[in-house]
Design a protein around this motif. Structure first.
Motif, short mmCIF file in Angstrom:
data_model
loop_
_atom_site.label_atom_id
_atom_site.label_comp_id
_atom_site.label_asym_id
_atom_site.label_seq_id
_atom_site.Cartn_x
_atom_site.Cartn_y
_atom_site.Cartn_z
N ALA A 105 -12.19 -9.13 -43.25
CA ALA A 105 -11.80 -10.55 -43.20
C ALA A 105 -13.01 -11.40 -42.87
N ASP A 106 -12.96 -12.67 -43.25
CA ASP A 106 -14.10 -13.54 -42.95
C ASP A 106 -14.08 -14.06 -41.51
N VAL A 107 -12.90 -14.19 -40.92
CA VAL A 107 -12.83 -14.75 -39.55
C VAL A 107 -11.86 -13.97 -38.66
N GLN A 108 -12.07 -14.11 -37.35
CA GLN A 108 -11.27 -13.39 -36.35
C GLN A 108 -9.77 -13.75 -36.39
N MET A 109 -9.46 -14.99 -36.76
CA MET A 109 -8.04 -15.36 -36.77
C MET A 109 -7.23 -14.46 -37.68
N ILE A 110 -7.81 -14.06 -38.80
CA ILE A 110 -7.11 -13.17 -39.72
C ILE A 110 -6.89 -11.81 -39.06
N GLN A 111 -7.93 -11.33 -38.42
CA GLN A 111 -7.83 -10.05 -37.69
C GLN A 111 -6.71 -10.11 -36.65
N ALA A 112 -6.62 -11.24 -35.94
CA ALA A 112 -5.60 -11.38 -34.90
C ALA A 112 -4.19 -11.42 -35.47
N GLY A 113 -4.04 -11.97 -36.66
CA GLY A 113 -2.71 -12.18 -37.21
C GLY A 113 -2.15 -11.02 -38.01
N VAL A 114 -3.03 -10.18 -38.52
CA VAL A 114 -2.56 -9.09 -39.39
C VAL A 114 -1.87 -8.01 -38.57
N SER A 115 -0.80 -7.47 -39.12
CA SER A 115 -0.09 -6.36 -38.48
C SER A 115 -0.95 -5.10 -38.57
N LYS A 116 -1.61 -4.76 -37.46
CA LYS A 116 -2.53 -3.62 -37.45
C LYS A 116 -1.80 -2.29 -37.58
N GLU A 117 -0.60 -2.20 -37.02
CA GLU A 117 0.14 -0.93 -37.03
C GLU A 117 0.32 -0.42 -38.45
N ARG A 118 0.65 -1.33 -39.36
CA ARG A 118 0.91 -0.89 -40.73
C ARG A 118 -0.34 -0.41 -41.44
N LEU A 119 -1.50 -0.97 -41.08
CA LEU A 119 -2.77 -0.48 -41.67
C LEU A 119 -3.14 0.86 -41.06
N GLU A 120 -2.96 0.95 -39.74
CA GLU A 120 -3.38 2.16 -39.02
C GLU A 120 -2.53 3.37 -39.39
N ARG A 121 -1.30 3.11 -39.78
CA ARG A 121 -0.42 4.20 -40.20
C ARG A 121 -1.04 5.02 -41.34
N PHE A 122 -1.85 4.35 -42.16
CA PHE A 122 -2.50 5.04 -43.28
C PHE A 122 -3.97 5.35 -42.97
N GLY A 123 -4.35 5.15 -41.72
CA GLY A 123 -5.73 5.43 -41.34
C GLY A 123 -6.69 4.27 -41.53
N GLY A 124 -6.15 3.12 -41.89
CA GLY A 124 -7.00 1.95 -42.13
C GLY A 124 -7.11 1.04 -40.92
N GLY A 125 -7.69 -0.13 -41.14
CA GLY A 125 -7.87 -1.11 -40.08
C GLY A 125 -8.45 -2.38 -40.66
N ILE A 126 -8.86 -3.28 -39.78
CA ILE A 126 -9.40 -4.54 -40.27
C ILE A 126 -10.67 -4.90 -39.50
N LYS A 127 -11.70 -5.33 -40.23
CA LYS A 127 -13.01 -5.62 -39.63
C LYS A 127 -13.44 -7.05 -39.95
N VAL A 128 -14.16 -7.63 -39.00
CA VAL A 128 -14.75 -8.95 -39.18
C VAL A 128 -16.19 -8.86 -38.69
N TYR A 129 -17.13 -9.30 -39.50
CA TYR A 129 -18.54 -9.14 -39.13
C TYR A 129 -19.22 -10.44 -38.71
N ILE A 130 -18.50 -11.57 -38.83
CA ILE A 130 -19.15 -12.88 -38.71
C ILE A 130 -19.75 -13.16 -37.33
N SER A 131 -19.24 -12.50 -36.31
CA SER A 131 -19.80 -12.74 -34.97
C SER A 131 -20.68 -11.60 -34.47
N ASP A 132 -21.00 -10.67 -35.34
CA ASP A 132 -21.92 -9.59 -34.95
C ASP A 132 -23.31 -10.17 -34.67
N PRO A 133 -23.95 -9.70 -33.60
CA PRO A 133 -25.27 -10.26 -33.26
C PRO A 133 -26.28 -10.18 -34.41
#
Lengths: 216, 216
Positions: free
Chosen positions: B80-108
């Motif tokens: 995702a481009d921003v943290q708000m998307i990461q916060a709003g997405v249902s992580k459980e459903r992604l993790e059930r298949f071994g996935g997840g969600i990443k945002v790089y915009i605030s990485d140092p």
């Protein structure tokens, strides 16, 4: 990492993009009923939604902006109904005054109580909020039940918000909850109708915190 | 905590609220051009925005839903481009298949490189994403520069998205970036015009992850 730069986007400076956007908004909005103090909130909400209809539907209690600025400058906690708002709000500007932002909806005790009472976690999260962090800004962008519960708690004298930003989005009870909010004589920012949401509420908080920061 | 229950909100069951909302949306939307597979995404986006105009402006590549479901079921990372998307997405459903969600915009390292090159963090975050987590869903709700950069990287063969959900909101380059996206012959979901945003993109991801989960 290697950084290819063959492709030049139209505009790449964040400040430049925001400034240009604000110019377009002011130009396209034209005449409006908002005060000079209220306008930065309206502008930022239109910026985040590209929705002039939503911008025009905003309603401010006469003391709303002043109360919001005061709340932030006193370092009071912002309480939000959902995590997306917490993720979007500029924390640095709240923390500069000793404040921060809290969300109770996913707390284990809140989830447990909601289940036990067969009601929404949003409702229970407001009951927890008034005990843990009353007196600041309540920011509700999703759950009409949270806003209706907060209004009840205000009427009963159990909650004393500095400012309520009440803009839940949706088809069931959202517009009605805002109708109830507009009847209160305490500082509020809301809108008429079904629209709203986390990004809208974040814009309002950020606009107010920018004003609070600019004061000194 | 004590739990007062004198006040009865109109509807307090989350499932009931959602079901009722979906009925209203289907009724008010009436005839529409979307397929049976696309409609859950449209419905959830209207649910999150209360904006039928936005719902009607959605455009799907013919393989978009199938590709999105495949990507989630293969456990690929959502970027995702921003943290708000990461916060709003249902992580459980992604993790059930071994996935997840990443945002790089605030990485140092992203912030540092953006400063060094005098460009947006959004652009640099996409350059990092294709190295760290290519092949899944790219979800862009805020930064047109991120979407334009991703399109460039696709054209150059450096990025191979499973699906691009490209709905940045705004007045500068947002609509134009979506016009460019629609020219690609890879799976995408987008809309025509300036509207969009984090909550819209979250709705699309959640709708697809619900479909992915329902498959077995």
């Amino acid at each position: 990492m290697d950084f290819k730069t063959e492709f030049k986007p139209l505009t790449v400076q964040p400040q430049e993009i925001e400034g240009k956007s604000f110019e377009i908004i002011t130009e396209e909005l034209g005449e409006h009923p908002f005060t000079e103090q209220q306008y930065p909130v309206v502008q930022r909400i239109i910026h985040a939604s590209a929705d002039f209809e939503l911008g025009r539907s905003l309603v401010f209690h006469k003391d709303a902006i002043e109360a919001g600025i005061k709340s932030i400058r006193e370092g009071r906690t912002v309480v939000a109904d959902v995590q997306m708002i917490q993720a979007g709000v500029s924390k640095e500007r709240l923390e500069r005054f000793g404040g921060g932002i809290k969300v109770y909806i996913s707390d284990p005790d809140v989830m447990e109580e909601a289940k036990r009472l067969n009601t929404t976690r949003a409702i229970i999260s407001m009951r927890k909020a008034i005990k843990e962090a009353d007196g600041g800004i309540y920011a509700i962008g999703n759950a009409p039940t949270a806003l209706l519960e907060l209004i009840r708690l205000v009427k009963e004298g159990q909650a004393r918000p500095g400012l309520i930003i009440g803009m839940p989005v949706g088809f069931v009870s959202a517009a009605e909850s805002k109708d109830e909010l507009r009847k209160l004589d305490i500082p509020f920012i809301t809108n008429i109708g079904r629209k709203g949401g986390s990004t809208i509420v974040v814009s309002a908080i950020n606009a107010i915190s920018i004003m609070a920061t600019a004061l000194k």
